[in-house]
Design an enzyme around this catalytic site. Structure first.
Site, PDB file in Angstrom:
ATOM      1  N   GLU A 149     -47.009   2.109   2.412  1.00  0.00           N
ATOM      2  CA  GLU A 149     -48.219   1.281   2.485  1.00  0.00           C
ATOM      3  C   GLU A 149     -47.900  -0.153   2.003  1.00  0.00           C
ATOM      4  O   GLU A 149     -48.246  -1.128   2.656  1.00  0.00           O
ATOM      5  CB  GLU A 149     -49.315   1.891   1.597  1.00  0.00           C
ATOM      6  CG  GLU A 149     -50.588   1.082   1.642  1.00  0.00           C
ATOM      7  CD  GLU A 149     -51.500   1.300   0.453  1.00  0.00           C
ATOM      8  OE1 GLU A 149     -51.138   2.032  -0.482  1.00  0.00           O
ATOM      9  OE2 GLU A 149     -52.575   0.692   0.446  1.00  0.00           O
ATOM     10  N   HIS A 150     -47.289  -0.238   0.818  1.00  0.00           N
ATOM     11  CA  HIS A 150     -46.826  -1.536   0.308  1.00  0.00           C
ATOM     12  C   HIS A 150     -45.321  -1.486   0.233  1.00  0.00           C
ATOM     13  O   HIS A 150     -44.762  -0.504  -0.251  1.00  0.00           O
ATOM     14  CB  HIS A 150     -47.308  -1.789  -1.119  1.00  0.00           C
ATOM     15  CG  HIS A 150     -48.784  -1.651  -1.318  1.00  0.00           C
ATOM     16  ND1 HIS A 150     -49.365  -0.554  -1.900  1.00  0.00           N
ATOM     17  CD2 HIS A 150     -49.791  -2.504  -1.017  1.00  0.00           C
ATOM     18  CE1 HIS A 150     -50.670  -0.728  -1.964  1.00  0.00           C
ATOM     19  NE2 HIS A 150     -50.954  -1.896  -1.430  1.00  0.00           N
TER      20      HIS A 150
HETATM   21  N1  LIG Z   1     -54.823   2.749   0.950  1.00  0.00           N
HETATM   22  C1  LIG Z   1     -55.526   1.764   0.442  1.00  0.00           C
HETATM   23  O1  LIG Z   1     -55.651   0.727   1.087  1.00  0.00           O
HETATM   24  C2  LIG Z   1     -56.139   1.872  -0.901  1.00  0.00           C
HETATM   25  C3  LIG Z   1     -56.204   3.079  -1.490  1.00  0.00           C
HETATM   26  N2  LIG Z   1     -56.839   3.243  -2.690  1.00  0.00           N
HETATM   27  C4  LIG Z   1     -56.900   4.605  -3.179  1.00  0.00           C
HETATM   28  O2  LIG Z   1     -58.255   4.963  -3.266  1.00  0.00           O
HETATM   29  C5  LIG Z   1     -58.365   6.057  -4.136  1.00  0.00           C
HETATM   30  C6  LIG Z   1     -59.598   5.917  -4.993  1.00  0.00           C
HETATM   31  O3  LIG Z   1     -59.909   7.196  -5.444  1.00  0.00           O
HETATM   32  P1  LIG Z   1     -60.964   7.483  -6.551  1.00  0.00           P
HETATM   33  O4  LIG Z   1     -60.732   6.617  -7.704  1.00  0.00           O
HETATM   34  O5  LIG Z   1     -60.939   8.948  -6.755  1.00  0.00           O
HETATM   35  O6  LIG Z   1     -62.345   7.016  -5.963  1.00  0.00           O
HETATM   36  P2  LIG Z   1     -63.181   7.466  -4.679  1.00  0.00           P
HETATM   37  O7  LIG Z   1     -64.436   6.641  -4.708  1.00  0.00           O
HETATM   38  O8  LIG Z   1     -62.373   7.443  -3.452  1.00  0.00           O
HETATM   39  O9  LIG Z   1     -63.565   8.984  -4.928  1.00  0.00           O
HETATM   40  C7  LIG Z   1     -64.566   9.371  -5.790  1.00  0.00           C
HETATM   41  C8  LIG Z   1     -65.446  10.355  -5.063  1.00  0.00           C
HETATM   42  O10 LIG Z   1     -64.688  11.521  -4.763  1.00  0.00           O
HETATM   43  C9  LIG Z   1     -65.584  12.597  -4.677  1.00  0.00           C
HETATM   44  N3  LIG Z   1     -64.923  13.797  -5.193  1.00  0.00           N
HETATM   45  C10 LIG Z   1     -64.201  13.894  -6.318  1.00  0.00           C
HETATM   46  N4  LIG Z   1     -63.786  15.180  -6.491  1.00  0.00           N
HETATM   47  C11 LIG Z   1     -64.272  15.878  -5.436  1.00  0.00           C
HETATM   48  C12 LIG Z   1     -64.176  17.252  -5.041  1.00  0.00           C
HETATM   49  N5  LIG Z   1     -63.495  18.153  -5.758  1.00  0.00           N
HETATM   50  N6  LIG Z   1     -64.801  17.618  -3.906  1.00  0.00           N
HETATM   51  C13 LIG Z   1     -65.464  16.718  -3.147  1.00  0.00           C
HETATM   52  N7  LIG Z   1     -65.575  15.420  -3.485  1.00  0.00           N
HETATM   53  C14 LIG Z   1     -64.978  14.998  -4.607  1.00  0.00           C
HETATM   54  C15 LIG Z   1     -66.806  12.251  -5.494  1.00  0.00           C
HETATM   55  O11 LIG Z   1     -67.951  12.390  -4.714  1.00  0.00           O
HETATM   56  C16 LIG Z   1     -66.610  10.795  -5.870  1.00  0.00           C
HETATM   57  O12 LIG Z   1     -67.714  10.000  -5.505  1.00  0.00           O
HETATM   58  C17 LIG Z   1     -57.055   6.130  -4.921  1.00  0.00           C
HETATM   59  O13 LIG Z   1     -56.305   7.216  -4.427  1.00  0.00           O
HETATM   60  C18 LIG Z   1     -56.374   4.811  -4.571  1.00  0.00           C
HETATM   61  O14 LIG Z   1     -54.986   4.924  -4.587  1.00  0.00           O
HETATM   62  C19 LIG Z   1     -57.435   2.196  -3.347  1.00  0.00           C
HETATM   63  C20 LIG Z   1     -57.412   0.947  -2.804  1.00  0.00           C
HETATM   64  C21 LIG Z   1     -56.736   0.674  -1.540  1.00  0.00           C
HETATM   65  O1  LIG Z   2     -53.604   0.840  -1.963  1.00  0.00           O
HETATM   66  C1  LIG Z   2     -53.960  -0.307  -2.247  1.00  0.00           C
HETATM   67  O2  LIG Z   2     -53.993  -1.228  -1.422  1.00  0.00           O
HETATM   68  C2  LIG Z   2     -54.318  -0.583  -3.673  1.00  0.00           C
HETATM   69  O3  LIG Z   2     -53.100  -0.786  -4.328  1.00  0.00           O
HETATM   70  C3  LIG Z   2     -55.291  -1.701  -3.867  1.00  0.00           C
HETATM   71  S1  LIG Z   2     -55.868  -1.804  -5.510  1.00  0.00           S
HETATM   72  O4  LIG Z   2     -54.754  -1.927  -6.435  1.00  0.00           O
HETATM   73  O5  LIG Z   2     -56.628  -0.616  -5.792  1.00  0.00           O
HETATM   74  O6  LIG Z   2     -56.724  -2.997  -5.608  1.00  0.00           O
HETATM   75 ZN   LIG Z   3     -52.667  -1.263  -6.308  1.00  0.00          ZN
END
Ligand SMILES: NC(=O)C1=CN([C@@H]2O[C@H](COP(=O)(O)OP(=O)(O)OC[C@H]3O[C@@H](n4cnc5c(N)ncnc54)[C@H](O)[C@@H]3O)[C@@H](O)[C@H]2O)C=CC1
Ligand SMILES: O=C(O)[C@@H](O)CS(=O)(=O)O
Ligand SMILES: [Zn+2]
Length: 439
Positions: A319-320
């Site tokens: 991804e990065h």
């Molecule tokens: N690929 C990208 O561009 C980016 C990816 N990310 C990723 O986003 C993710 C954020 O994740 P979170 O902090 O968890 O926030 P999130 O908002 O994605 O997830 C939280 C939600 O997950 C649900 N949840 C939790 N456990 C559950 C279960 N057992 N069954 C059903 N639903 C459930 C809940 O409803 C809760 O609202 C991280 O993995 C991060 O690495 C973040 C920024 C950019």
């Molecule tokens: O996956 C991503 O892009 C994240 O690293 C973005 S952030 O660090 O959650 O802002």
């Molecule tokens: Zn990050």
């Protein structure tokens, strides 16, 4: 090719997807059948939220008034840079009109989707930056209605700075919802009466699976699941900076891979010794998240040549991807699979994550082999149009009738015949041999 794994992951980016799929399927089926009631049920059961789902304009204004000046300034700066990059992307693709060989006039119009749903995760961390990454980009594309959703933060309403960032970026409607229930509510138009045409934004495995499952009913940006980082480093790299940058992204969560690709055993050994120390020094929950990520998903891969490093890195499609090597232009010219590329020690993934301009919503789990991350183009449809005059209609009718008949498609051919009969009565054109009936 000689590849040596100095550290090999016990899990891959695809581990655990199966479990999430089953949970998501069950939740989506219930929400489709029971609508808003099921959404409220999941908001309470999973996120301890039984307050109002729709955030009113008045509430947004009132909570915005409490945001400190430095926070406003930082959000304004970063959202501005993201908007600036999105507008530059918009400039890079235009509408056009062209005359074809037949005399036909054809063209392309850039039309934005009408309704976009933007998901902003705040399960573990308050992803303020994700709010302007998605909302500001949708608005730069010209989307009329942008609906933003975010997880009730630690059992309360939407995190105040996430809500502020949504407002600054231009969200038209905001829902206090997280996870699968948020994605489903946006897809079905629950609470807003406006089903999304496209849903974008990152999230955990449940969010990413919900988007993938609903794709088709609704457009999605990309499979943007748990964050990943890859670093390409040669013997010129600073092992301390490489180690800090790996840990910098492992912090995301216990399913976030961090990969080092190098042709220097000395550098690899220094980085491997340093990473656990850096993780031990983190506060919680980052320490546990990064510790598990490095233990289960961390890899250190040693290659002999830079061509081999490119091949391996392209296979991982991080991804990065950071490059800490001599001759940065060579890497820019040769790498083909990554969500976003960070060239040289002076830059780092976190700049892109928070403030530099290019979007941080990026492909994970190998999706960078076929897709870029979120951009203004995901919200814009390059729609085509054509207009024929009599002369062009004649040239195209003859070719179309004959090709249609070769294909066995008589009804298609007759749409050309009828025009020739009307515009050139009495003329005998070669419109192909009528298709014979096959009973
Ligand atoms: N690929 C990208 O561009 C980016 C990816 N990310 C990723 O986003 C993710 C954020 O994740 P979170 O902090 O968890 O926030 P999130 O908002 O994605 O997830 C939280 C939600 O997950 C649900 N949840 C939790 N456990 C559950 C279960 N057992 N069954 C059903 N639903 C459930 C809940 O409803 C809760 O609202 C991280 O993995 C991060 O690495 C973040 C920024 C950019
Ligand atoms: O996956 C991503 O892009 C994240 O690293 C973005 S952030 O660090 O959650 O802002
Ligand atoms: Zn990050």
């Amino acid at each position: 090719m000689t590849i040596t794994y100095l550290k090999k992951a016990t899990k891959t980016p695809e581990t655990e997807t199966g479990n999430a799929q089953a949970v998501v399927n069950e939740m989506l089926a219930r929400i489709e059948a029971e609508g808003e009631e099921a959404v409220r049920h999941y908001a309470k059961a999973l996120d301890k939220w039984d307050g109002p789902i729709v955030v009113t304009r008045e509430e947004m204004e009132a909570r915005a008034a409490e945001v400190p000046d430095q926070v406003r300034e930082d959000i304004a700066f970063a959202a501005g840079e993201v908007r600036r990059f999105a507008l530059a992307q918009k400039e890079s693709i235009h509408e056009f009109e062209q005359k074809m060989g037949s005399g036909l006039i054809v063209g392309q119009k850039m039309i934005p989707c009408n309704v976009a749903g933007c998901y902003v995760p705040t399960g573990r961390y308050a992803h303020i930056a994700s709010a302007y990454m998605s909302v500001a980009t949708a608005k730069a594309a010209g989307v009329k209605t942008v609906i933003a959703c975010s997880t009730p933060y630690r059992g309360g309403g939407i995190h105040p700075y996430v809500l502020y960032a949504m407002k600054v970026a231009g969200a038209d409607m905001v829902l206090t919802l997280g996870g699968v229930q948020a994605i489903a509510a946006m897809a079905y138009g629950l609470f807003t009466g406006k089903p999304a045409d496209i849903i974008v934004g990152p999230g955990n495995k449940y969010v990413a699976e919900a988007k993938r499952t609903l794709f088709g009913k609704v457009g999605i940006d990309v499979f943007a699941g748990p964050s990943e980082v890859g670093i390409l480093a040669d013997d010129t790299a600073d092992p301390e900076i490489v180690a800090v940058d790996l840990v910098g992204q492992a912090e995301h969560g216990h399913e976030s891979p961090a990969w080092l690709f190098t042709d220097s055993r000395t550098l690899a050994e220094k980085v491997m010794a340093r990473v656990p120390e850096l993780i031990d020094d983190l506060p919680q929950p980052a320490r546990d998240a990064a510790g598990a990520a490095w233990r289960d998903y961390g890899e250190v891969i040693l290659c002999d040549t830079r061509q081999e490093l490119v091949e391996v890195s392209d296979r991982y499609a991080s991804e990065h991807l950071e490059v800490h090597c001599r001759d940065l232009d060579w890497w820019l010219d040769n790498l083909t699979n990554y969500g976003s590329l960070f060239l040289g020690e002076e830059t780092t993934v976190a700049f892109g994550d928070k403030a530099s301009g290019p979007n941080h919503i990026l492909p994970t789990k190998f999706a960078a082999r076929y897709s870029a991350g979120l951009s203004v183009h995901k919200f814009l449809k390059p729609l085509t149009w054509q207009r024929a005059d009599r002369e062009a209609s004649k040239t195209l009718s003859l070719a179309t009738a004959r090709i249609s008949r070769l294909e066995g498609m008589e009804a298609h051919a007759r749409t050309a015949d009828v025009r020739m009969a009307k515009y050139y009565p009495g003329h005998n054109f070669d419109l192909g041999r009528p298709v014979e009936s096959v009973e």
